[in-house]
Design an enzyme around this catalytic site. Sequence first.
Site, short mmCIF file in Angstrom:
data_model
loop_
_atom_site.label_atom_id
_atom_site.label_comp_id
_atom_site.label_asym_id
_atom_site.label_seq_id
_atom_site.Cartn_x
_atom_site.Cartn_y
_atom_site.Cartn_z
N ASP A 225 0.84 -1.17 -0.02
CA ASP A 225 0.14 0.02 0.01
C ASP A 225 0.82 1.45 -0.05
O ASP A 225 1.87 1.25 0.57
CB ASP A 225 -1.01 0.05 1.21
CG ASP A 225 -2.01 1.09 1.15
OD1 ASP A 225 -2.85 1.09 0.25
OD2 ASP A 225 -1.90 1.89 2.27
N GLU A 274 14.41 -15.01 0.72
CA GLU A 274 14.88 -15.97 1.45
C GLU A 274 14.07 -17.19 1.54
O GLU A 274 14.42 -18.28 2.17
CB GLU A 274 14.96 -15.23 3.03
CG GLU A 274 15.86 -14.38 3.61
CD GLU A 274 15.51 -13.55 4.79
OE1 GLU A 274 14.63 -14.24 5.56
OE2 GLU A 274 16.08 -12.65 5.07
C1 NOJ Z 1 -4.60 2.83 -0.91
C2 NOJ Z 1 -5.64 2.10 -0.64
O1 NOJ Z 1 -5.92 1.28 -1.63
C3 NOJ Z 1 -6.77 2.90 -0.22
O2 NOJ Z 1 -8.13 2.26 0.15
C4 NOJ Z 1 -6.42 3.62 1.29
O3 NOJ Z 1 -7.22 4.38 1.64
C5 NOJ Z 1 -5.08 4.42 0.94
N1 NOJ Z 1 -4.06 3.74 0.19
C6 NOJ Z 1 -4.41 4.65 2.56
O4 NOJ Z 1 -3.85 3.49 2.93
#
Ligand code: NOJ
Length: 565
Positions: A225, A274
């Site tokens: 993310d 790893e």
């Molecule tokens: C991207 C994620 O896909 C989204 O749903 C989220 O709100 C933001 N990153 C923050 O983590």
Amino acid sequence: MTTQHPADPTVTAADAGRRTDGWWRDAVIYQVYPRSFADANGDGMGDLEGVRGRLPYLRELGVDAVWLSPYYASPQADAGYDVSDYRVIDPMFGDLADAERLIADAHGLGLRVIADLVPNHCSDQHAWFRQALREGPGSPLRSRFHFLPGKGADGELPPNDWESIFGGPAWTRTANPDGTPGEWYLHLFAPEQPDFNWDSRAVADEFRSVLRLWLDLGIDGFRIDVAHGLVKAAGLPDIGLHDQLRLLGNDVLPFFDQDGVHEIYRDWRLVLDEYGTDPATRRIAVAEAWTPTVARTANYLRPDELHQAFNFQYLGTAWDAGKLRAVVDLTLDAMRPVGAPATWVLSNHDVVRHLTRLGAGLDREQDLRRARAATLLMLALPGSAYVYQGEELGLPEVLDLPDSLRQDPAFTRAKGTGAEGQEGMRDGCRVPIPWSGTEAPYGFGPLPGGPSWLPQPAEWAKLSVEAQTGDRDSTLELYRAAIAARRAHPALGAGDSVEWLEELPTGVLGFRRTAAGQEFVCTANTAEQPVLIPAPGRLLLASTPVTVVEDELLLPADTTVWWAV
Ligand code: NOJ
């Protein structure tokens, strides 16, 4: 011949075209949004047991891997992208034993499982952040986040001018332990999501350990993310402009796509390796990286970094032959030098479902037709493809959710700013999936008439998995047929290039791909009128039923056709 189904006897051998140099290179990866996929315990919220129960469905759909949006302990201020404990499953979704069972069953069915890792920020309820607040300025725990004194005579102004992606300033002021106004902390997203400071060795050590925990449990990879956000420019310089949201994806901002992030991914690659480097079982990582250019995305995919990145440039491209051709070329040209597979995606949990986004919005049948054509084009492109739960059912965006039920923090933050409304809000693509029956929640939960955390439209009864299964004209059967054909035909999936067909009418996109002595052609009509084209081979699959007459096809508007040559 009228068909949307595989009709070519030479391509029925399953897996004939699978790559041997890396399972992810041509994988179809299915995104499960756990809250909205399947609810085994009947509380209205999806859970891991629900996902486990539906794995045979995913196997039958033919996908290679399942990516699960975050399931960690979380106060759910941003639907789980605010993690309070990376080592624990949120009780709402189940527990570690459920996760282990889910992974084991998935593996038993030949499906890989990709976890969603959130390293840019955690929850304000994370133990480190709570302790940092408790201990006040000077606490060593504060160096794991971005705590700074404010500007102005009394520190009443934020430390810089950065804006949150969800609206408003990217800083929130804290209170000191004695109640006086204190330092500010950085949150690129909601205030409940404090950003980690990746200059801190403790943060890097912690994430290495979290990676290993899930890898030990059998996870096959990670979706990372905000992969582009971890490192901030030294000194956290002002941007000097408002409306910074508009700059995202177009400019290099001091909080995104800084070169320093690559050191982190080189380190993570060593951790992943790893666990083995056999291309059939390798653990992988896919970056959610919003960068100004596809070339900068390729930086994340150098041979000693990550394996894939989402192609948001493709997702953002209109249904237009010229624009699509340009973005496909741009993508393939950018990926070739680093040797990474291209990826293609049309929908996810953050954007308006592609049926609604690409459609004209006037007529659902027309919108669906275009969505099916877009899908068939996407699945014909070389590389790996991402499918978001429910798109295989032809689900539209839900545009009339009552405000009182919506949970997207972007919606709450926009209230009163003039930016409110449905646009840019994300609950409409997160409505629970209809599985069966005629009464809500349509098999999402175990009981007819039982709860679902967002209401489903009544017309979704007709779109359920049960209603579409076995109906040869349904969108679900189109996805099943396309994914099966993709597995079977050697010129589908694999590869890093396409040969464009130049002699086609305006608005029609066509390309040829060849592998193992077999040729495949894809033709897509993005124009509003049908066009007559010579049949380049035997009809393999079509997104709208079509008929070849004397070696010619009147290719309808908004239709993609696959051909075996
Ligand atoms: C991207 C994620 O896909 C989204 O749903 C989220 O709100 C933001 N990153 C923050 O983590």
